[in-house]
Design a protein around this motif. Structure first.
Motif, short mmCIF file in Angstrom:
data_model
loop_
_atom_site.label_atom_id
_atom_site.label_comp_id
_atom_site.label_asym_id
_atom_site.label_seq_id
_atom_site.Cartn_x
_atom_site.Cartn_y
_atom_site.Cartn_z
N VAL A 2 0.76 -1.17 -0.02
CA VAL A 2 -0.06 0.13 0.17
C VAL A 2 0.83 1.26 0.12
N LYS A 43 3.20 1.92 -1.79
CA LYS A 43 3.49 2.15 -3.02
C LYS A 43 5.01 1.09 -3.39
N ALA A 95 -6.91 1.26 -1.86
CA ALA A 95 -6.02 2.16 -1.04
C ALA A 95 -4.80 2.36 -1.96
N VAL A 96 -4.31 1.61 -2.64
CA VAL A 96 -3.21 1.85 -3.43
C VAL A 96 -3.34 2.93 -4.31
N VAL A 120 -5.32 5.64 -3.81
CA VAL A 120 -6.09 6.68 -3.34
C VAL A 120 -4.91 7.36 -2.44
N GLY A 138 -0.60 4.24 3.93
CA GLY A 138 -0.75 4.20 2.23
C GLY A 138 -1.68 5.61 2.04
N LEU A 139 -2.50 5.74 2.67
CA LEU A 139 -3.54 6.99 2.24
C LEU A 139 -3.08 8.19 2.66
NA NA Z 1 -2.06 4.77 -1.26
#
Ligand code: NA
Ligand code: NA
Lengths: 115, 140, 763, 126, 503, 91, 161
Positions: free
Chosen positions: A46, A48, C696-697, C699, E182-183
């Motif tokens: 998540v 990246k 989620a990746v 956003v 991640g957000l």
């Molecule tokens: Na993300």
């Protein structure tokens, strides 16, 4: 690759959960292991993905020039890995101890304290 | 007691210092290259674990020389002290302080409390892993 | 001063038991000096209250909650408080003899004083929360006193029942008080009382009213909460006399009278309070008719009076309130006396069954005289105070309608009957043999009844002076306006008197045929009363509790985990699907073939770990998962992670292998059905996580903060491996916690494996 | 160029090792390929890497890995082989002879030099 | 001053480490444990005084500015929780001297205990979500060991459930954490709050709320709310009493604290959804817990189920989400920690005397030990919310808050539950103190020497006195709670303290 | 990606696949024997991973990836030995 | 037990790991190596060191050649059908005496053509070798004894002078 890893993560969670739902204590431990892999990969994905460029600054440089992997989630995962190592070790000892005093590793036999 | 392989024992004797050396190496470069206290601690524990598999936990304990729980305590203490050094100097807790140790013109090494902290990590990881491995091995 | 007075009673509660330590037994006479003094002081406050300048006291306590230590001694309060301490004095003396041989007399006095203090507090509080505090203390002390003979199962059950019913009501009342506070803007009683219109027009008026009534009704044992009172007769008799007839049960009546000016004066009040009172009056009067146990008889007749009092407050006219004040006093005097007599009978003969008592006049003359006079008062015969009370009640009834009057007459009838059964039956007629040889009770035990009946007589003969003053002051408080009451024994022959006369005569007739009546009525006894519902409610709750606990706390770990996963999946899933334009962006283009292969390897190995039938096989597969994950880390620029993962993986294998020496092999324990179910659950969890990652990746609310580390790692933290620098410096605190976790795990494994129970012995 | 060849050879031998481990008929022979071909393959890969980078850093690492592998691989094979014998892993049906047969003491794991030192009949009964 | 915030973490860590290094000497370890706990209490008091005086305090650990380093933050809630940890820590440390077996001490009871306190304090003080995870793990790991140590069958069965379910919670926590990073790219709670505060677009907001639910589940497991509480009744009654007392008092409250923290600081975008959900869960938690207690026949099991129902009260204040309601929650937490620990300690005395906690085998203690009976009554009645004890005001403030919000259902439930609690406490009283000891279960009372007796009694009496004190002078504490609640309702001060605190 | 690297990665991928197939291969022999086969497969995978990392270092021109390979070379042995010792001891 | 030699080796290894063979790194390596040997002294029993460079180099070439041969053979066999194999487990009598000699021999055997040391007898007189191509057991024994064993003994023997 994030998409593929998302499915890998899902599969790891599913496998981990399934193993934790077994009646055998030992399987539960394996399930825990799978679950912790899943969580770590999740954090990794998540945050990246960047190929090959690790967050290590070259000697003599002050900073990273190219796009690089995010170091923070790596540090978090490292912490999580080590913690889950400790947890696994403890869980093993607990399983041994429980097996010794209960006489079985069948979790369904371990419900004397609830009702 | 079942007889343990001679080949294993002899090889482990050779590998053992090599692994320890490697642990130190991994540790020292950790701040600048991949590595550091954790991994170094794990490699060092691997050395002793290997030793204890090839020989016995008793002999491995002997090789360690101190009670493994003391290693844990020492590790935690070193980490804590490294944090307190900055704090007692009026800085925030765990503030890194840096200086140099040099013997001109031979060498000049940068040292700081984070390195001390990493030593704490190393010792703690080593102590814990060995405590666990030995205890598991000694279950009758 | 009135605050100190109240708390001094509590202080006495703590000190008095100390006098009883080491086998010392001071006499009840000595201890009674305290309540006597308090009574005297309270009486001295009356003139001020009568002049409209009552003694007050106020001190901050917990003002955030609206609570303050406010006390106010107006007429109603004083009437009530004097009743409490006055009868209390007699009960203290009485108990000294009644419980002479009981080793826990000290504790008894302790709780009795707690009760007394609490009751005085209820009467004198000028703050509703403070009142509630004392109110709860009366429940608690009542619990302790009902259960005084706690070796008896029945005593414990009765105590608990009383506590639950009154406590439940109390909680409703608490909510009501808070709502009332919100409606009236204060919890100070004196302020509230002058705020009637604002309160009654507030939307919270009705809920507040209902809740407060619940509190009052349960406490005063109004129908349908009346059942706890007869059961409370498990208490020692002085307690029954004191709490369950003279004082505590009247707390509800007191509260209603107290709040009448602010809550009453409308139809809702009249019909709810009056209606419930009426029902209670009828139920009590009826149920009293076929009891044979002395105390239960008295208890039911008490119910009928409590109902009458409540009904009268509901009616709310000045005359009704006057009747309340007088009946309250009269009832306290005669019923207190009769209870004490009942105790004396029980004490001296060993039985309380009226059918087994008779002809005791000779053996217990003083007791018999007191009982007889009290009974006359109860029956409402002149020249006793009970007569005046009854006349007032009848007159009030006549002001309303004939149905009400009929009900009141029924009540009167029942009381005459009970008066006969309790006050006359045991002493006259043929002497019945009893277990113990009866003789006169000790002075402490006949003094109370004698004094109380004396007072009944005095108040009846001279209703003018003191009684009139007390009653008018009290009625003024209850009515919220000045009311002048002039009591008189004789009003001439009027309808009320005639009805009264008829009642007495019929009552005597009933008394004569008491045994037949009892037997007839017993056959009609109705099993499904409120007590039945109380029991069934408790049973129902127990069953419900057991079912829900069995269901939720089943003991099966896997079920627990399933519930957790379902909760998570449905909670998070439902929340996720609230988003309108949710998209799951899939992109299968951006990967290298070996990356996909590693992904496949991880998934395959995870499946293998699940499927492989041997433990070590599963461990090996888990190891492959670890390798795959480590390679993934490596590919995406995390060599530190890869190294750590590899090292940990190998060490973990060692740990597993070492532990497996001592653990059993894999067995297939679960049924195919549960496996199918678990696969479903597992897939649900997996799908949720995949979906979350996919969403989620793509956003990003804000870019990561990591650039700071990149910029400062070399310059400020002296390290080029940013991950390591984060670990030992930027986020050193995490690492410190983490090595602590690890350290604890080490200690833990050591502790678990090396623990020997008998090392060092003592547990 | 040389580096490319080494890398290809290395990768090839690693594949060979994998094929061997996959399809050799008994555990002992699988061990053979695992020990030799895999190590050999990694060796060539490392050599290739060393040649490709032409710097001491990589060469030193490559050398270190090779040393570790060459020391550990045969020991690992020995350990597995030894365990295999205790566990009773069957030999391929084409195996011509087995000098180890009957020479391990299953209790003490003592390994005899000659089968005659102790006959089967002499074994202490349980 | 630079150590004000880290001190509650440093002290127990130092104590635990010192005890570890002194593993050979039980006597030294005992002293370390008591002195360490006392020092912790002192540091907690210092903290609360400082925060009272100067407002929210923050410390940038390692001198790195927020949000890059880890920030420790103490608002009134945190400071209160740390102080409570000190109080219970000290009380139980002293109590443990009399009740902990030599075998437990030899293998590290005191070390683990100190590390447990360390984790608890860390969780209360950190302003960083991942750091919170770490402290959770410290606390859990220590609790795992303390729970399992002793190795009896029941203990093992309880421990396995406790460990597994808590690890599941940690896994969910970790996943939510990863997704959150991640957000939003940060882990500092103030920074996160900042980033969430300026009106997120719908998709992002929805995703944040989804994560909020994940956090609710993860923390909800640790806090033992409905329907995630199973591990608690399965395990809390199994370990030695000193251990279950500190678990009962402190551990679930860390979960509650975490829920309150994130749902007042981070996840306040859709209170109509999230906080209503919390309110519903609060009601269900109260009911289910108290009904569970009704069915129990063992002293500590009854108490354990009551923990659940009281967690419901604590969450109720959050669900109502007003300063008054939050103050009620905080007040309730404070009250509960003291009272519940004390009840467990009392149960320990009973067990010590009778050798069992099965209700049917108990009895007669009012007759033989009226002092103990009275000391039991104080926390028991306080738990049931009887005035003027601490529990009354705790309940009162929640009820007042609920009524002023017009939330009649939850108020009715809370009142009903308090009645059932009273029922349950009086059942304990009936069975343990009033009822006669059944002949067939009479066993030789284990002798208690006077020194042991004093050591056990002092903490119990102290906590009971505290309960009464809080009740009699509820105002100061409630004012504190109210200010804490106001701080929680207005996160800007928190954010400012963290982000603008000079390095 | 150069052809050589591609080819090498490809060969390694196939090798991984085969090793994995050996790992999960079911046999009708007792668990302890099939487990040894799995241990061999795991050992092979460790070696393959070393190769993979070397190749990845070559491909990306980043030496740091070799470090992980060094660690694995040192440590993987440990797991294999542990397995073997366990199976040998048996019970 | 020649600590000095081992120490040098450690220093060299260190320098190699550092990736920079330089007086400073050699010196550091020596110091660290010394410290490690000191720490590990309890673990280390008697251990001879590898000897003369020329022999080592010659042996290295010999061994490398054997290695290549063996791998090609294995590869051929892996990739074709299995029928060529003539496996045996063969007991080979040992002349090697010390732990180091035996271990080195065993490991070298495992690394070379179609042979794998399974175990050494407890009395150290026999080594058991699994051989993939052994039509004649005796010739295998001879090959090992005259090939590898001679080399090993030769190499290690010089140290004992
Ligand atoms: Na993300
Ligand atoms: Na590191």
């Amino acid at each position: 690759m994030e998409t593929i890893l998302a499915f890998v993560i899902g599969a790891l969670y599913a496998a981990g959960i399934y193993m934790m739902l077994r009646r055998s204590l030992v399987k539960l431990l394996i399930g825990l292991g799978l679950l912790s892999h899943a969580a770590n990969l999740l954090i990794f994905t998540v945050a990246k993905l960047v190929r090959a460029n690790s967050p290590v600054i070259a000697a003599g440089e002050q900073t990273l020039s190219t796009p690089h992997a995010d170091p923070l989630p790596q540090a978090l995962i490292l912490t999580a890995i080590v913690i889950s190592f400790g947890v696994t070790a403890f869980a093993l000892a607990l399983a041994y101890r429980a097996y010794k005093s209960v006489g079985t590793d069948d979790l369904n036999e371990m419900k004397g304290t609830d009702v | 007691m079942k007889i343990v392989s001679l080949i294993l024992r002899t090889t482990v004797r050779f590998l053992f210092p090599l692994l320890l050396l490697f642990a130190v190496f991994i540790f020292l470069r950790g701040h600048n290259e991949p590595g550091g206290g954790f991994i170094a601690g794990l490699v060092a524990s691997a050395a002793y674990a290997l030793y204890s598999i090839a020989w016995s936990s008793k002999e491995a304990r002997h090789a360690v020389g101190v009670e493994t729980r003391m290693l844990i305590g020492a590790g935690l203490l070193v980490a804590l002290v490294s944090g307190l050094i900055g704090a007692l100097g009026g800085q925030s807790f765990l503030t890194g302080l840096w200086g140099y140790i040099s013997i001109p013109p031979l060498f000049k090494v940068e040292v700081g409390t984070p390195v001390l902290f990493d030593i704490g990590v190393f010792l703690a990881v080593l102590g814990v892993t060995l405590t666990i491995v030995f205890a598991l091995e000694e279950v009758e | 001063m009135i605050a100190i007075l109240t708390f001094s009673i509590f202080a006495a509660a703590m000190i008095v038991p100390l006098f009883f330590r080491n086998g010392r037994r001071p006499t009840g006479w000595l201890i009674a000096l305290l309540p006597l003094g308090v009574t005297a002081y309270l009486a001295s406050l009356f003139p001020r209250a009568a002049n409209g300048a009552p003694e007050t006291f106020s001190y901050n306590w917990a003002e955030e909650f609206g609570a303050s230590l406010s006390f106010r001694a107006d007429g109603l309060s004083l009437l009530f408080a004097i009743l409490i301490t006055g009868i209390g004095t007699l009960v203290v003396v009485y108990s000294g003899d009644y419980l002479k041989k009981n080793k826990n007399l000290g504790r008894f006095y302790g709780w009795l004083f707690v009760f007394m203090g609490a009751m005085v507090g209820v009467a004198l509080s000028d703050n509703l929360l403070l009142l509630f505090v004392f109110w709860e203390f009366t429940s608690l002390s009542s619990f302790m006193l009902i259960g005084f003979e706690h070796e008896k199962e029945s005593a414990r059950a009765a105590a608990l029942q009383a506590l639950l019913v009154t406590g439940g009501g109390g909680l409703a009342m608490l909510a009501g008080i808070i709502l009332l506070g919100q409606a009236g803007g204060t919890l100070e009683l004196s302020a509230l009382l002058s705020n009637e219109t604002a309160v009654q027009s507030h939307p919270l008026y009705l809920p507040a009213l209902i809740l407060i009534l619940l509190g009052a009704f349960t406490k005063s044992a109004q129908f349908p909460f009346h059942f706890w009172l007869p059961n409370a007769m498990e208490a020692p008799t002085p307690v029954s006399a004191y709490l369950h007839s003279a004082t505590m049960v009247k707390a509800g009546v007191y509260l209603l009278a107290r709040l009448n000016p602010v809550l009453g004066g409308n139809d809702v009040w009249m019909y709810s309070v009056g209606g419930v009172g009426l029902l209670t009056m009828l139920a009590g009067s009826y149920l009293a008719l076929f009891q044979s146990d002395l105390k239960r008889l008295l208890a039911y007749s008490t119910l009928s009076i409590l109902g009458t009092l409540t009904m009268l407050i509901g009616l709310g006219t000045p005359r009704a309130l006057e009747a309340v004040a007088v009946l309250l006093l009269a009832h306290a005097l005669y019923k207190g006396a009769l209870f004490l007599v009942a105790g004396a009978l029980d004490h001296e003969t060993g039985t309380r069954d009226v059918t087994k008592l008779g002809g005791l006049f000779r053996a217990m003359p003083v007791t018999a005289a007191a009982a007889g006079i009290a009974a006359l008062s109860m029956a409402g015969l002149p020249p006793l105070f009970g007569f005046i009370a009854k006349e007032l009640v009848y007159e009030t009834g006549l002001e309303f309608n004939s149905w009400l009057m009929a009900a009141i007459i029924f009540m009167g009838l029942s009381n005459v009957f009970v008066a006969g059964v309790v006050g006359v039956g045991p002493f006259f007629g043929r002497l019945v043999k009893t277990r113990k040889k009866p003789h006169e009770a000790p002075i402490g035990m006949w003094l109370g009844p004698a004094l109380l009946t004396g007072l009944s007589l005095l108040a009846g003969l001279f209703p003018g002076g003191v009684s009139s003053l007390m009653v008018s002051t009290a009625v003024s408080s209850a009515a919220g306006e000045a009311v002048k009451v002039k009591l008189a024994l004789w009003h001439g022959i009027n309808p009320a008197f005639l009805l009264s006369l008829g009642t007495v005569l019929t009552g005597i007739a009933l008394f004569a045929g008491r045994n037949i009546l009892r037997n007839v009525l017993r056959k009609l006894e109705w099993k499904w009363g409120p007590a039945y519902f109380y029991d069934r409610t408790l049973d129902g709750m127990n069953v419900l509790a057991r079912i829900q606990t069995r269901l939720l706390q089943s003991g099966y770990l896997s079920l627990y985990l399933i519930i957790i996963i379902l909760t998570l999946s449905f909670g998070a899933g439902a929340t996720l699907f609230r988003i309108k334009d949710i998209s799951l962006p899939l992109s299968f283009s951006d990967f290298r073939f070996y990356e996909a292969a590693i992904a496949g390897l991880i998934v395959g190995a995870a499946l293998a770990a699940v499927v492989l039938p041997s433990r070590l096989g599963a461990i090996a597969a888990l190891g492959v998962v670890g390798y795959g994950v480590a390679l993934t880390y490596l590919i995406f620029g995390a060599p530190d992670l890869a190294m750590t993962q590899f090292a940990i993986e190998s060490l973990t294998v060692i740990l597993f292998v070492l532990a497996f020496y001592h653990l059993p092999k894999f067995n297939i324990l679960s049924s195919p059905r549960s496996r199918r179910r678990d696969i479903g659950i597992a897939l649900l969890g997996g799908v949720l996580m995949t979906a979350l990652v996919l969403i989620a990746v793509n956003v990003e609310i804000a870019p990561p903060i990591s650039d700071y580390f990149v910029q400062n790692s070399v310059e400020q933290a002296h390290g080029r491996n940013i991950v390591n620098v984060i670990l030992v410096d930027f986020r050193g605190m995490d690492t410190m916690g983490e090595i602590t976790v690890l350290g604890i795990a080490g200690i833990g494994v050591y502790a678990l494996l090396k623990f020997r129970r008998n090392r060092g012995g003592r547990q | 160029m040389l580096a490319d060849i080494f890398i290809l050879i290395g990768a090839f031998f690693m594949l060979v090792a994998a094929i061997g481990v996959y399809r050799m008929p008994d555990l002992y022979m699988r061990l053979h390929t695992n020990t030799k071909s895999a190590t050999f393959g990694v060796g060539f890969l490392l050599l290739g890497a060393a040649f490709r980078f032409q710097n001491l850093d990589i060469s030193a690492r490559a050398l270190a890995i090779m040393i570790f592998l060459f020391v550990t691989a045969p020991v690992a094979a020995h350990m597995i082989g030894r365990a295999a014998y205790f566990v009773g892993a069957p030999l391929w049906k084409g195996t011509l002879s087995d000098d180890l047969k009957g020479r391990y003491d299953p209790k003490t794991h003592e390994l005899m030099s000659k089968s005659k030192t102790r006959k089967t009949g002499d074994k202490p009964t349980k | 001053m630079n150590l004000l915030l880290p001190l509650p973490i440093i002290i127990p860590m130092l104590a635990g480490t010192a005890a570890l290094l002194a593993y050979r000497s039980r006597m030294i370890q005992r002293w370390i444990s008591v002195i360490g706990s006392g020092a912790l209490l002192a540091s907690g008091i210092w903290l609360i005084v400082e925060v009272e005086r100067n407002g929210i305090r923050a410390a940038q650990i390692g001198n790195w500015p927020a949000p890059y380093g880890i920030t420790l933050v103490a608002d009134l809630l945190s400071a209160t929780m740390v102080t409570l940890t000190g109080i219970i820590g000290l009380a139980v440390a002293v109590y443990a001297l009399a009740t902990t077996s030599a075998a437990h001490e030899t293998v590290g009871h005191h070390q683990l205990y100190q590390f447990l306190l360390m984790g608890v304090c860390g969780a209360f003080l950190t302003g960083d979500l991942f750091n919170l995870y770490v402290w959770f793990e410290v606390m859990l790991m220590a609790s795992f060991v303390l729970l399992a140590l002793g190795g009896e069958r029941g203990q093992m069965e309880g421990a396995i459930k406790y460990v597994t379910i808590n690890l599941m919670a940690s896994a969910i926590f970790l996943a939510a954490l990863g997704l959150l990073y991640g957000l939003a790219g940060t882990l500092n709670m103030a920074d996160l709050a900042n980033k969430f505060s300026n009106g997120l677009p719908e998709e992002q907001a929805g995703l944040v709320t989804t994560l909020a639910i994940m956090f609710l589940v993860a923390f909800g497991i640790k806090a033992a709310i409905f329907p995630l509480f199973f591990w608690l009744p399965a395990s809390y009654h199994t370990p030695p009493v000193a251990v279950s007392a500190v678990f009962a008092g402190l551990l679930t409250k860390v979960g509650v604290y975490a829920i309150i923290r994130v749902f007042t600081l981070l996840f306040i975008q859709e209170p109509g959804y999230t906080h209503t959900l919390i309110l519903i869960l609060a009601g269900a938690t109260m009911l289910t817990g108290v009904l569970g207690a009704v069915t129990q026949k063992e002293f500590r099991r009854v108490l354990s189920f009551h923990i659940i129902s009281q967690i419901g009260y604590m969450i109720m204040g959050l669900g109502l989400y007003t300063p008054l309601a939050l103050a009620g929650s905080i007040f309730y937490i404070t009250h509960h920690i003291i009272v519940k620990s004390n009840l467990f300690l009392v149960s320990g005395v009973v067990q010590r005397l009778k050798g069992t906690l099965e209700l049917k085998k108990l009895g007669g203690l009012y007759q033989s030990l009226p002092g103990l009976a009275m000391i039991f009554l104080v926390p028991a009645l306080s738990l049931a919310g009887l005035p003027p004890l601490s529990g009354f005001f705790a309940k009162l403030s929640l009820v007042q808050a609920g009524l002023s919000q017009g939330q009649y259902v939850i108020v009715s439930i809370s009142l009903l539950v308090s009645l059932l609690t009273l029922f349950s406490m009086m059942k304990l009283w009936n069975e343990t103190f009033w009822k006669d000891q059944a002949k067939e279960y009479e066993n030789a009372q284990q002798p208690v020497n006077p020194g042991e007796w004093r050591t056990m009694f002092a903490p119990i009496a102290g906590l009971a006195a505290l309960t009464i004190l809080i009740g009699l002078s509820a105002s100061p504490l409630f004012e504190l709670a109210l200010r804490a609640g106001e701080q929680l309702m207005d996160p800007t001060a928190y954010i400012r303290a963290v982000m603008e605190m000079p390095r | 990606m150069s052809f050589v690297n591609f080819a090498a990665f490809f060969l390694l991928t196939i090798a991984f696949l085969l090793a994995f197939l050996r790992l999960i291969k079911r046999s009708n022999q007792p668990h302890r024997i099939s487990t040894l086969d799995r241990v061999v497969a795991l050992d092979l995978m460790a070696t393959l991973s070393i190769g993979f990392m070397t190749l990845y270092a070559v491909e990306t021109q980043k030496t740091v990836f070799m470090d992980a390979a060094v660690i694995l070379a040192l440590i993987a042995f440990l797991g294999t030995v542990a397995f073997a010792r366990y199976l040998e001891k048996g019970n | 037990m020649n600590y000095f030699i081992l120490n040098i080796a450690l220093a060299l290894t260190w320098a190699m790991l550092i990736g920079d063979i330089h007086p400073v790194s050699l010196f550091t390596g020596f110091v660290i190596g010394y410290l490690i040997l000191f720490t590990a002294r309890r673990a280390l029993g008697p251990s001879p060191y590898f000897g003369k460079v020329s022999r080592v180099i010659r042996f290295a070439f010999f061994f490398l050649w054997e290695l290549i041969k063996s791998n090609l053979r294995v590869a051929r066999d892996v990739l074709t059908r299995t029928d060529y194999m003539k496996p045996r487990i063969i007991a080979v009598p040992l002349d090697a005496k010390t732990d180091a000699e035996i271990t080195l021999l065993a490991n070298l055997i495992s690394l070379t053509p179609g042979s794998l040391s399974l175990d050494v007898s407890t009395d150290r007189r026999t080594i058991y070798v699994h051989v993939m191509y052994a039509e004649n057991a005796e010739s295998v024994r001879r090959e090992i004894k005259e090939g590898l064993e001679r080399w090993v003994l030769d190499l290690l023997a010089t140290e004992k002078e």
